[in-house]
Design a protein around this motif. Structure first.
Motif, mmCIF file in Angstrom:
data_model
loop_
_atom_site.group_PDB
_atom_site.id
_atom_site.type_symbol
_atom_site.label_atom_id
_atom_site.label_comp_id
_atom_site.label_asym_id
_atom_site.label_seq_id
_atom_site.Cartn_x
_atom_site.Cartn_y
_atom_site.Cartn_z
ATOM 1 N N GLU A 133 0.829 -1.201 0.000
ATOM 2 C CA GLU A 133 0.000 0.000 0.000
ATOM 3 C C GLU A 133 0.868 1.257 0.000
ATOM 4 O OE1 GLU A 133 -2.481 -0.404 3.393
ATOM 5 O OE2 GLU A 133 -3.698 -2.015 2.528
ATOM 6 N N GLN A 136 2.624 1.560 -3.480
ATOM 7 C CA GLN A 136 1.689 1.913 -4.555
ATOM 8 C C GLN A 136 1.208 3.351 -4.435
ATOM 9 O OE1 GLN A 136 1.234 0.630 -7.240
ATOM 10 N NE2 GLN A 136 1.156 -1.598 -7.171
ATOM 11 N N SER A 137 1.055 3.845 -3.204
ATOM 12 C CA SER A 137 0.528 5.199 -3.020
ATOM 13 C C SER A 137 1.607 6.275 -3.014
ATOM 14 C CB SER A 137 -0.269 5.272 -1.708
ATOM 15 O OG SER A 137 0.578 4.990 -0.599
ATOM 16 N N ASN A 139 4.233 9.000 -4.126
ATOM 17 C CA ASN A 139 4.289 9.919 -5.269
ATOM 18 C C ASN A 139 5.711 10.046 -5.802
ATOM 19 O OD1 ASN A 139 1.524 10.583 -5.360
ATOM 20 N ND2 ASN A 139 1.799 11.979 -3.626
ATOM 21 N N ASN A 155 5.342 0.894 -9.546
ATOM 22 C CA ASN A 155 4.183 1.377 -8.794
ATOM 23 C C ASN A 155 3.280 2.226 -9.702
ATOM 24 O OD1 ASN A 155 5.712 3.713 -8.941
ATOM 25 N ND2 ASN A 155 5.378 4.300 -6.804
ATOM 26 N N ASP A 156 2.121 2.606 -9.177
ATOM 27 C CA ASP A 156 1.136 3.334 -9.988
ATOM 28 C C ASP A 156 1.696 4.657 -10.493
ATOM 29 O OD1 ASP A 156 -0.693 1.333 -9.634
ATOM 30 O OD2 ASP A 156 -1.727 2.307 -7.951
ATOM 31 N N TYR A 157 2.476 5.330 -9.632
ATOM 32 C CA TYR A 157 3.055 6.615 -10.051
ATOM 33 C C TYR A 157 3.995 6.422 -11.239
ATOM 34 C CZ TYR A 157 5.218 11.221 -9.703
ATOM 35 O OH TYR A 157 5.672 12.503 -9.976
#
Length: 208
Positions: A133, A136-137, A139, A155-157
C-alpha cells in the motif's frame, strides 16, 4: 505391564500434547504438554469429554475427525483450531490413531501447537500488505528489475509517469522501455544498466 509403563513414560515425556480417549470421547490419559498448552491438569481432564474439560472443537471439525477415524483408522497432519480456558484459541496440527487399550478400542491423539507460526505468518502478510500500500501510493517512481534488466514491478506513479500499463511494462527490458539510449552527457545507458544489474559497488551511489 512393563510395556504399558514404557508407553506411559514416553506418552508423558512427549514434547507435544498427547491424549488418550475412550469410545465415548472421555479422557483416559493426558500428558504434561497437554496441561501446559491448555492449562487443564490431568486431574481436571480425567473422565471428561474435551468439551466438559474446557477444550472446545468446532462441531464440523469434530465430525470430520470422527468420520476419518471410523473410515481410515488414523489421521495425520490435520490442521484446525481449538478453544481452551481463558478465551485462548490455539492452531494445532493433529495426528490420531485408533489403538487397543486395556482390551478396548481407544483413540490416541497428538497435537502440535502451531499458533506462533500462524501468528507470524499473519503478521508477515499484514506487513507485506502495508508495504504494498505504501509503495503503490507513493508519489515517486518505484521500480524493481531483475539481473537481466527486466522490469518486475512498477508502482502506480511510475506507470502514470511513463505512460505504460502494467501489462505493457512488466517483463520488458529497462533499456527498451523507460530509458533513453543516451544519458544527458551523450553516454550510452545500457552499459550503466548492466553494471547496476551486476551489483557493482560503485553503482550504489550513482545518480543519473
Amino acid at each position: 505391564r512393563s510395556a504399558v509403563e514404557r508407553f506411559r513414560a514416553l506418552f508423558d515425556l512427549a514434547p507435544f500434547a498427547c491424549v488418550l480417549l475412550d469410545q465415548q470421547g472421555r479422557y483416559l490419559l493426558v500428558n504434561r504438554a497437554f496441561s501446559q498448552s491448555t492449562g487443564i491438569s490431568a486431574e481436571e481432564a480425567q473422565g471428561k469429554t474435551s468439551r466438559q474439560a474446557g477444550v472446545i472443537v468446532e462441531a464440523t471439525t469434530a465430525r470430520t475427525i470422527k468420520r476419518r477415524l471410523e473410515t481410515e483408522g488414523c489421521i495425520s497432519g490435520y490442521e484446525h483450531t481449538i478453544s481452551v480456558p481463558q478465551n485462548r484459541q490455539l492452531h494445532v496440527l493433529l495426528a490420531a490413531i485408533v489403538i487397543e487399550w486395556q482390551d478396548n478400542p481407544a483413540t490416541l491423539m497428538a497435537t502440535a501447537d502451531i499458533t506462533a507460526i500462524r501468528q507470524a505468518e499473519m503478521a508477515l502478510r499484514e506487513s507485506e500488505e502495508r508495504y504494498r500500500e505504501l509503495v503503490q501510493s507513493a508519489n515517486i517512481i518505484i521500480l524493481k528489475f531483475n539481473a537481466a534488466a527486466e522490469i518486475t514491478f512498477a508502482n502506480d506513479y511510475a506507470l502514470h509517469y511513463f505512460g505504460f500499463s502494467a501489462e505493457e511494462l512488466l517483463g520488458k527490458q529497462v533499456s527498451d522501455t523507460i530509458l533513453p539510449k543516451l544519458d544527458r552527457a551523450g553516454q550510452p545507458l545500457p552499459p550503466l544498466v548492466d553494471a547496476v544489474c551486476r551489483g557493482e559497488e560503485q553503482m550504489a551511489a550513482c545518480i543519473n
